[in-house]
Design a protein around this motif. Structure first.
Motif, short mmCIF file in Angstrom:
data_model
loop_
_atom_site.label_atom_id
_atom_site.label_comp_id
_atom_site.label_asym_id
_atom_site.label_seq_id
_atom_site.Cartn_x
_atom_site.Cartn_y
_atom_site.Cartn_z
N ASN A 73 0.82 -1.21 0.00
CA ASN A 73 0.00 0.00 0.00
C ASN A 73 0.86 1.26 0.00
N PRO A 74 0.49 2.24 -0.80
CA PRO A 74 1.19 3.53 -0.71
C PRO A 74 0.79 4.23 0.59
N ILE A 75 1.64 5.11 1.05
CA ILE A 75 1.34 5.88 2.27
C ILE A 75 0.64 7.16 1.87
N SER A 76 -0.50 7.41 2.47
CA SER A 76 -1.25 8.63 2.17
C SER A 76 -0.53 9.84 2.75
N ALA A 77 -0.85 11.02 2.24
CA ALA A 77 -0.25 12.25 2.75
C ALA A 77 -0.58 12.43 4.23
N GLU A 78 -1.79 12.05 4.61
CA GLU A 78 -2.20 12.17 6.01
C GLU A 78 -1.37 11.26 6.91
N SER A 79 -1.17 10.01 6.46
CA SER A 79 -0.35 9.07 7.24
C SER A 79 1.09 9.53 7.32
N ARG A 80 1.59 10.06 6.18
CA ARG A 80 2.99 10.53 6.16
C ARG A 80 3.18 11.64 7.19
N THR A 81 2.24 12.56 7.25
CA THR A 81 2.32 13.65 8.23
C THR A 81 2.27 13.11 9.65
N ARG A 82 1.37 12.16 9.90
CA ARG A 82 1.24 11.56 11.23
C ARG A 82 2.52 10.85 11.64
N LEU A 108 7.24 2.16 16.01
CA LEU A 108 6.75 3.00 14.93
C LEU A 108 7.16 2.43 13.57
N VAL A 109 8.39 1.95 13.46
CA VAL A 109 8.83 1.35 12.20
C VAL A 109 8.00 0.11 11.90
N THR A 110 7.73 -0.70 12.92
CA THR A 110 6.90 -1.89 12.72
C THR A 110 5.50 -1.52 12.26
N GLN A 111 4.94 -0.46 12.83
CA GLN A 111 3.61 0.01 12.40
C GLN A 111 3.63 0.42 10.93
N LEU A 112 4.69 1.15 10.55
CA LEU A 112 4.80 1.61 9.17
C LEU A 112 4.97 0.43 8.22
N VAL A 113 5.80 -0.52 8.61
CA VAL A 113 5.99 -1.72 7.80
C VAL A 113 4.65 -2.43 7.57
N ALA A 114 3.87 -2.56 8.65
CA ALA A 114 2.56 -3.22 8.55
C ALA A 114 1.61 -2.42 7.67
N GLU A 115 1.61 -1.09 7.83
CA GLU A 115 0.70 -0.26 7.02
C GLU A 115 1.05 -0.34 5.54
N GLY A 117 1.94 -2.98 4.14
CA GLY A 117 1.43 -4.26 3.66
C GLY A 117 2.37 -5.43 3.85
N TYR A 118 3.48 -5.20 4.57
CA TYR A 118 4.42 -6.29 4.85
C TYR A 118 3.98 -7.04 6.10
N PRO A 119 4.19 -8.36 6.14
CA PRO A 119 3.88 -9.10 7.37
C PRO A 119 4.85 -8.71 8.48
N THR A 120 4.36 -8.67 9.72
CA THR A 120 5.22 -8.26 10.84
C THR A 120 5.21 -9.27 11.99
N GLU A 121 4.56 -10.42 11.78
CA GLU A 121 4.46 -11.40 12.88
C GLU A 121 5.80 -12.03 13.21
N ASN A 122 6.63 -12.25 12.20
CA ASN A 122 7.91 -12.93 12.38
C ASN A 122 9.03 -12.04 11.85
N GLU A 174 12.88 5.56 4.10
CA GLU A 174 12.69 4.91 2.80
C GLU A 174 11.25 4.41 2.65
N LEU A 175 10.72 3.80 3.69
CA LEU A 175 9.33 3.32 3.63
C LEU A 175 8.34 4.48 3.54
N LEU A 176 8.68 5.57 4.22
CA LEU A 176 7.80 6.74 4.25
C LEU A 176 7.86 7.51 2.93
N GLY A 177 9.02 7.44 2.27
CA GLY A 177 9.19 8.17 1.03
C GLY A 177 9.66 9.59 1.25
N ALA A 178 10.11 9.88 2.47
CA ALA A 178 10.61 11.22 2.80
C ALA A 178 11.49 11.12 4.02
#
Length: 198
Positions: A73-82, A108-115, A117-122, A174-178
């Motif tokens: 999933n791309p990161i929305s502008a709103e999510s990027r700001t948050r 926070l990095v784990t949350q971004l990774v999950a958002e 669309g990457y799996p974060t369980e393992n 890198e994940l955030l794009g900024a």
């Protein structure tokens, strides 16, 4: 069939086999070069762990196959700001509570990774998926995670924690794009450490 015809057929067969072998070898080298370019330092790391080129390349091809099954999933502008606001808060926290800041950076990095669309369980599976598109910053993430684990045991120095935050920033940005760090931030003095590791 004359002896001359037989010799000609043998020569032709040898040439055909040589051309086929050269094509296979060329294709293999191109495949290896493509994997090296895509995975960068991850190629060498996987090769060292696998023990052979065939095993390493099979593993990297399997990573690509599994990665292709993800819906990223791309990161929305709103999510990027948050995320950027939260990162700035974490950096400010570092001054008074570096252990807390690193733990929160990891979360926070784990949350971004999950958002994304990457799996974060393992953790190892997470690294495997991230390596396909983020191989050049994966070393940062590994280093940060290692320091974070040491910190949870009470075994990380303040300098190590500072480095962990810089390492987290590499993948986070890198994940955030900024770049989430404004120029005047406390971690900006660590830019040399960040760039030299990449």
């Amino acid at each position: 069939m004359s002896g001359t015809q037989i010799v000609v057929l043998i020569v032709i067969a040898v040439i055909v086999l040589a051309v086929a072998a050269a094509a296979v070898l060329y294709g293999r080298r191109r495949g290896q070069q493509r994997l090296q370019e895509r995975f960068g330092p991850e190629y060498d790391r996987t090769l060292a762990e696998a023990g052979s080129k065939d095993a390493a390349e099979k593993e990297l091809l399997e990573r690509e196959r599994r990665h292709a099954e993800l819906t990223l999933n791309p990161i929305s502008a709103e999510s990027r700001t948050r995320y950027t606001t939260e990162w700035e808060r974490i950096q400010a926290t570092f001054i008074d509570s570096p252990v807390q800041a690193v733990a929160e950076a990891d979360e926070l990095v784990t949350q971004l990774v999950a958002e994304r669309g990457y799996p974060t369980e393992n953790y190892e599976e997470q690294l495997s998926h991230l390596s396909v598109e983020h191989a050049n910053t994966l070393g940062h993430y590994r280093d940060a995670h290692e320091i974070s684990v040491a910190s949870a045991r009470g075994e990380a120095s303040t300098e190590q924690l500072r480095k962990a935050l810089v390492h987290y920033r590499a993948l986070f940005g890198e994940l955030l794009g900024a770049d989430p760090v404004p120029p005047a931030s406390p971690a900006s003095s660590s830019e040399n450490t960040h760039t030299s590791h990449r």
